[in-house]
Each structure stands twice: as C-alpha cells, then as structure tokens.
Design an enzyme around this catalytic site. Sequence first.
Site, PDB file in Angstrom:
ATOM      1  N   GLU A 106      -7.924  -5.898   5.407  1.00 36.40           N
ATOM      2  CA  GLU A 106      -7.809  -5.566   3.983  1.00 36.40           C
ATOM      3  C   GLU A 106      -6.635  -6.293   3.336  1.00 36.40           C
ATOM      4  O   GLU A 106      -6.711  -6.703   2.172  1.00 36.40           O
ATOM      5  CB  GLU A 106      -7.656  -4.055   3.817  1.00 36.40           C
ATOM      6  CG  GLU A 106      -8.931  -3.319   4.162  1.00 36.40           C
ATOM      7  CD  GLU A 106      -8.724  -1.828   4.374  1.00 36.40           C
ATOM      8  OE1 GLU A 106      -8.948  -1.064   3.440  1.00 36.40           O
ATOM      9  OE2 GLU A 106      -8.334  -1.442   5.494  1.00 36.40           O
ATOM     10  N   GLU A 151     -13.742  -1.080  15.928  1.00 35.84           N
ATOM     11  CA  GLU A 151     -13.303  -2.306  16.611  1.00 35.84           C
ATOM     12  C   GLU A 151     -12.977  -2.067  18.082  1.00 35.84           C
ATOM     13  O   GLU A 151     -12.953  -3.005  18.874  1.00 35.84           O
ATOM     14  CB  GLU A 151     -12.050  -2.864  15.913  1.00 35.84           C
ATOM     15  CG  GLU A 151     -12.337  -3.419  14.537  1.00 35.84           C
ATOM     16  CD  GLU A 151     -11.075  -3.678  13.721  1.00 35.84           C
ATOM     17  OE1 GLU A 151     -10.023  -3.978  14.306  1.00 35.84           O
ATOM     18  OE2 GLU A 151     -11.157  -3.574  12.482  1.00 35.84           O
ATOM     19  N   ASN A 183       0.882  -1.169   0.000  1.00 41.89           N
ATOM     20  CA  ASN A 183       0.000   0.000   0.000  1.00 41.89           C
ATOM     21  C   ASN A 183       0.917   1.216   0.000  1.00 41.89           C
ATOM     22  O   ASN A 183       1.513   1.559   1.010  1.00 41.89           O
ATOM     23  CB  ASN A 183      -0.873  -0.037   1.263  1.00 41.89           C
ATOM     24  CG  ASN A 183      -1.845   1.127   1.311  1.00 41.89           C
ATOM     25  OD1 ASN A 183      -1.859   1.979   0.422  1.00 41.89           O
ATOM     26  ND2 ASN A 183      -2.643   1.169   2.359  1.00 41.89           N
ATOM     27  N   ARG A 200      -2.623  -2.210  -3.331  1.00 42.26           N
ATOM     28  CA  ARG A 200      -3.845  -1.448  -3.067  1.00 42.26           C
ATOM     29  C   ARG A 200      -3.832  -0.218  -3.978  1.00 42.26           C
ATOM     30  O   ARG A 200      -2.873   0.538  -4.002  1.00 42.26           O
ATOM     31  CB  ARG A 200      -3.852  -1.013  -1.611  1.00 42.26           C
ATOM     32  CG  ARG A 200      -5.079  -0.241  -1.272  1.00 42.26           C
ATOM     33  CD  ARG A 200      -5.104   0.120   0.185  1.00 42.26           C
ATOM     34  NE  ARG A 200      -6.371   0.783   0.478  1.00 42.26           N
ATOM     35  CZ  ARG A 200      -6.688   1.225   1.673  1.00 42.26           C
ATOM     36  NH1 ARG A 200      -5.870   1.070   2.674  1.00 42.26           N
ATOM     37  NH2 ARG A 200      -7.846   1.812   1.858  1.00 42.26           N
ATOM     38  N   HIS A 246     -17.399   1.252   8.763  1.00 36.74           N
ATOM     39  CA  HIS A 246     -15.931   1.180   8.832  1.00 36.74           C
ATOM     40  C   HIS A 246     -15.461   2.523   9.376  1.00 36.74           C
ATOM     41  O   HIS A 246     -15.545   3.546   8.689  1.00 36.74           O
ATOM     42  CB  HIS A 246     -15.340   0.921   7.435  1.00 36.74           C
ATOM     43  CG  HIS A 246     -13.837   0.955   7.428  1.00 36.74           C
ATOM     44  ND1 HIS A 246     -13.059  -0.133   7.145  1.00 36.74           N
ATOM     45  CD2 HIS A 246     -12.972   1.968   7.688  1.00 36.74           C
ATOM     46  CE1 HIS A 246     -11.776   0.201   7.241  1.00 36.74           C
ATOM     47  NE2 HIS A 246     -11.701   1.484   7.556  1.00 36.74           N
ATOM     48  N   HIS A 293     -13.020   2.360   0.548  1.00 39.36           N
ATOM     49  CA  HIS A 293     -12.967   1.307   1.576  1.00 39.36           C
ATOM     50  C   HIS A 293     -13.605   0.019   1.061  1.00 39.36           C
ATOM     51  O   HIS A 293     -14.029  -0.829   1.860  1.00 39.36           O
ATOM     52  CB  HIS A 293     -13.749   1.703   2.857  1.00 39.36           C
ATOM     53  CG  HIS A 293     -13.084   2.745   3.694  1.00 39.36           C
ATOM     54  ND1 HIS A 293     -13.792   3.659   4.421  1.00 39.36           N
ATOM     55  CD2 HIS A 293     -11.777   3.014   3.926  1.00 39.36           C
ATOM     56  CE1 HIS A 293     -12.953   4.452   5.062  1.00 39.36           C
ATOM     57  NE2 HIS A 293     -11.724   4.082   4.763  1.00 39.36           N
ATOM     58  N   GLY A 304     -10.142   7.456   8.217  1.00 41.12           N
ATOM     59  CA  GLY A 304     -11.181   7.676   7.206  1.00 41.12           C
ATOM     60  C   GLY A 304     -12.333   6.751   7.571  1.00 41.12           C
ATOM     61  O   GLY A 304     -12.098   5.661   8.094  1.00 41.12           O
ATOM     62  N   ARG A 317     -11.238  14.970   7.988  1.00 44.49           N
ATOM     63  CA  ARG A 317     -12.146  15.354   6.893  1.00 44.49           C
ATOM     64  C   ARG A 317     -13.520  15.691   7.462  1.00 44.49           C
ATOM     65  O   ARG A 317     -14.001  15.009   8.370  1.00 44.49           O
ATOM     66  CB  ARG A 317     -12.303  14.218   5.885  1.00 44.49           C
ATOM     67  CG  ARG A 317     -11.020  13.855   5.180  1.00 44.49           C
ATOM     68  CD  ARG A 317     -11.302  12.784   4.115  1.00 44.49           C
ATOM     69  NE  ARG A 317     -10.090  12.081   3.786  1.00 44.49           N
ATOM     70  CZ  ARG A 317      -9.954  10.759   3.786  1.00 44.49           C
ATOM     71  NH1 ARG A 317     -10.980   9.978   4.078  1.00 44.49           N
ATOM     72  NH2 ARG A 317      -8.801  10.212   3.483  1.00 44.49           N
TER      73      ARG A 317
HETATM   74  P1  ADP Z   1      -6.830   4.100   9.293  1.00 48.31           P
HETATM   75  O1  ADP Z   1      -8.107   4.626   8.701  1.00 48.31           O
HETATM   76  O2  ADP Z   1      -5.686   5.042   9.163  1.00 48.31           O
HETATM   77  O3  ADP Z   1      -6.509   2.667   8.900  1.00 48.31           O
HETATM   78  P2  ADP Z   1      -7.512   2.930  11.847  1.00 48.31           P
HETATM   79  O4  ADP Z   1      -8.531   2.033  11.279  1.00 48.31           O
HETATM   80  O5  ADP Z   1      -6.285   2.335  12.453  1.00 48.31           O
HETATM   81  O6  ADP Z   1      -7.088   4.082  10.864  1.00 48.31           O
HETATM   82  O7  ADP Z   1      -8.254   3.797  12.988  1.00 48.31           O
HETATM   83  C1  ADP Z   1      -7.610   4.820  13.684  1.00 48.31           C
HETATM   84  C2  ADP Z   1      -8.602   5.396  14.690  1.00 48.31           C
HETATM   85  O8  ADP Z   1      -8.977   4.369  15.625  1.00 48.31           O
HETATM   86  C3  ADP Z   1      -8.025   6.555  15.505  1.00 48.31           C
HETATM   87  O9  ADP Z   1      -8.974   7.596  15.611  1.00 48.31           O
HETATM   88  C4  ADP Z   1      -7.808   5.901  16.853  1.00 48.31           C
HETATM   89  O10 ADP Z   1      -7.872   6.826  17.922  1.00 48.31           O
HETATM   90  C5  ADP Z   1      -8.979   4.946  16.912  1.00 48.31           C
HETATM   91  N1  ADP Z   1      -8.778   3.974  17.974  1.00 48.31           N
HETATM   92  C6  ADP Z   1      -7.834   3.013  18.083  1.00 48.31           C
HETATM   93  N2  ADP Z   1      -7.932   2.379  19.278  1.00 48.31           N
HETATM   94  C7  ADP Z   1      -8.959   2.978  19.946  1.00 48.31           C
HETATM   95  C8  ADP Z   1      -9.562   2.789  21.233  1.00 48.31           C
HETATM   96  N3  ADP Z   1      -9.126   1.855  22.070  1.00 48.31           N
HETATM   97  N4  ADP Z   1     -10.603   3.581  21.557  1.00 48.31           N
HETATM   98  C9  ADP Z   1     -11.064   4.527  20.714  1.00 48.31           C
HETATM   99  N5  ADP Z   1     -10.535   4.752  19.492  1.00 48.31           N
HETATM  100  C10 ADP Z   1      -9.498   3.998  19.117  1.00 48.31           C
END
Ligand code: ADP
Length: 405
Positions: free
Chosen positions: A384, A333, A11, A90, A207, A179, A211, A240
């Site tokens: 992904e 998640e 990616n 990707r 998701h 996504h 983003g 965004r």
């Molecule tokens: P990307 O879109 O860059 O792949 P991710 O899917 O890793 O990003 O998501 C990042 C987001 O997930 C951030 O806003 C981060 O704060 C949030 N996040 C990760 N762990 C937690 C948590 N335990 N509680 C709340 N938010 C979380």
Amino acid sequence: MSLASLVLVINCGSSSLKFSVLSPDEDAPLLSGLAEKLGLADACITFKSGADHKTTQSLSEASHHQALRALFARLDDMALLPRLYAIGHRVAHGGRDFQQSVLIDAQVIARIRELSALAPLHNPANLIGIDAAMALLPTLPQVAVFDTAFHQTLSPAAYTYAIPLEYQHNHQVRRYGFHGTSHRFIAAEAVKRLDLDPDDHGILIAHLGNGSSVCAVKNGISVDTSMGMTPLEGLVMGTRCGDLDFGAAAYIARCSGQSFEAVYEMVNNESGLLGISGLSSDCRALQEARRQGDERAALAIEVMVHRLARHLGAHLASLHRFDALIFTGGIGENSALVRELTAQKLAIFGIALDSKKNEYLYGGRDGVISLPGSPLVAVIPTNEEKMIAQDAAAIASTLCAAVSG
Ligand code: ADP
C-alpha cells in the site's frame, strides 16, 4: 535518480503514526517505522532501515507533531530530507466525494473532516497527521489517498443497503468498501504478473490481515467488495465479527442490558478470531494452538475460512469471467493452511492447489500456487505504501508541470 525523488507516506492513527520514505519506483522503503503511544509517558518512535536495522527512541509524551519532528531530524541526519518531493497520507473514508487521490487543500481538509461522521475512529486521526505535516513542511505537495476510492465504481445494486432509501439519500448510509489501495495495487500487479488481458479479465482478491476483505475486479475496476459502510461488514477478522444478523445484535443488547455503543464495541474489538477462540486475534497464534489440539482455535479458523469461501463464491457472481484468485495481506501472504482450507471449499469452481508450491510461499515470496487446469490462484504481497507513493508522486509531478508550464 533525481535529487528530489522520494515520497514520505504517512498513516496516522489516534495515538500512532506509521511512516515510510520511498522512491515510487522501488518496493522497499529507505526508511520506515512507527511512532506509538503518542501522548503517553512511554511514547516512542522506531526507525527501520535496510533489512534488519532497527532503532527505538523515547519520545516522552510526544504529540504527532513532535513525532514528525523526530522523523524529520532523522531524515535530515540521513540527508534524505531535501530529497522529499511529496507526502502521501492514507485517509480512511472518502465517502462519495473522492473517487481518486487528491492534492490536499483547505477544501479537501474540510471535506475529510465532514466525512469523520462516517469514520469517527479514523478520519480525525488521519487529519492530525495531515495538519502536523502541513505545519512542518508547508511547501511540499501533500496528497490524500483514500481507502474507499477504488470501490467508488460499485453499481447501486452492489452498494445499496435494503433499508429505506432515505437513509442513503439523507445520511449517506450505503456500502463504501475499504482496503481500496491494496486491492488496486494487487489488481494492477495481477494483470502484469499473470499476463492477463488488461481489457478483459475477472479476478478475486482476498486481502487477509487483521482487517480482511474480498474484492471482485472486472477489467481493472472494483465491482463488488465485502466491507460495507464501515470496515465491520463481511469476513471474520482479528477482532471484528464481519457479517452478523442485525437481529442477533439487537437481541444481545436487549437480553444483556448493554448499550448500543457497548455492543458496537464488542463486535468491533472483542469478536472475530479473538471472540471465537477466546485466545488471540492473531492467526499465527491460532494455527499453533490448533496444532496443539485447541478446539476453539480450530473452530475460529474454520469459521473464518467458511466465511471467506462463501464470500469468494458470492463475489464470483459479479464477474463476467474468472481468471484468478489472489491472496494477499499478512494471512493471505503467509498462511498456507488458510489458503489450502479455502481452496478445498472452492473445489466446486475447479480450484485446486499445488500443495508444495502453496507451502513454499510465505514471508514475501510470490507466485502461482494452483495446479494446471485450475483457475489461477496466486500469492502477491501487497504494498500500500508504494501505491500511495505513486499517487503522491503523480499528483506532485502534475503540479510541477503546471507551475513550470
Ligand atoms: P494489518 O491488517 O494490521 O496490516 P497484516 O496484514 O500484517 O495486518 O496481517 C496480520 C495477520 O497476519 C495476523 O493475524 C498474523 O497472525 C497473520 N500472519 C502473519 N504471518 C503469518 C504466518 N506465518 N502464518 C499465519 N498467519 C500469519
């Protein structure tokens, strides 16, 4: 496991290159990592293997090509290089042309280059990775997996903007959605894990990461999604703004004297959770600030949740039945708070969470978090890389079969 059974997933960003080496049948990669700050003096590459093992190596002013060389040297040391049989890339934007993943050849590269007009930040960067990988491993099949492909099933009613239709016909201005690789992975996992009828189900996927997007999936097919021609439309994201009255954007440009480009930069990079909170784009940091009484952090989370619930409600109208709502992505998640607040707003649809189960799911745990009698609400971690590896492996196998047949 056969000798050549691994896929390298790449990616590539403008100054970074994220990679994973994995078997398409496995969830966890054998090696993954990130080369970052490429082209700068402090460029470096980090390798992760196993649960916690991490090493970082300096790559002073390295290009993407040199970063891939460093990765291949590491793969050679680990005796993994001869086990690669495909590379999956990707690619952000496949426009109308790519409804599924494809083997990369000169024509595909030319088309991805042309589509850079629709994704100027992403497609050119993706091509750098493709060029570098093709130069270094020219004999391996290389496959492009598009973020937009899964949403090519949207109907004209769902993808058409209500502006003069000539812009769609002459300039490809329409909604594409993104996504797609994550939504496709989750849609398939949901059918398996929640025991849904593959031919008769309706699910919503949220998701939520840096983003974020919502997708309505009817019988395995994307029928609506919240992102548009670019990833800016829809939900409130890290930086965004998501949906914004175009009149407001025009007014901002007019009253602040900013150029259109400056406003575009602001809505993409200085807005969303960051813009409202004035603190951070990171949901976890905002949850902590909210807990300590920060009002702007609390408002940022409220606005994000309100928009999310509104989009989920609206996306229901694209389904013929409602079986399940799935949360995924870093926030989906891990954030019991965001899931709980969202579910409260969706009570009108009969959604109710089991708060204990909701609190328990984070850090890769998956499961159902709804109460009996509620439509199913579940947390399913996205993967992904695995989806890209599976596509690359499938296309490489067809190619091998064609050559040997
Ligand atoms: P990307 O879109 O860059 O792949 P991710 O899917 O890793 O990003 O998501 C990042 C987001 O997930 C951030 O806003 C981060 O704060 C949030 N996040 C990760 N762990 C937690 C948590 N335990 N509680 C709340 N938010 C979380």
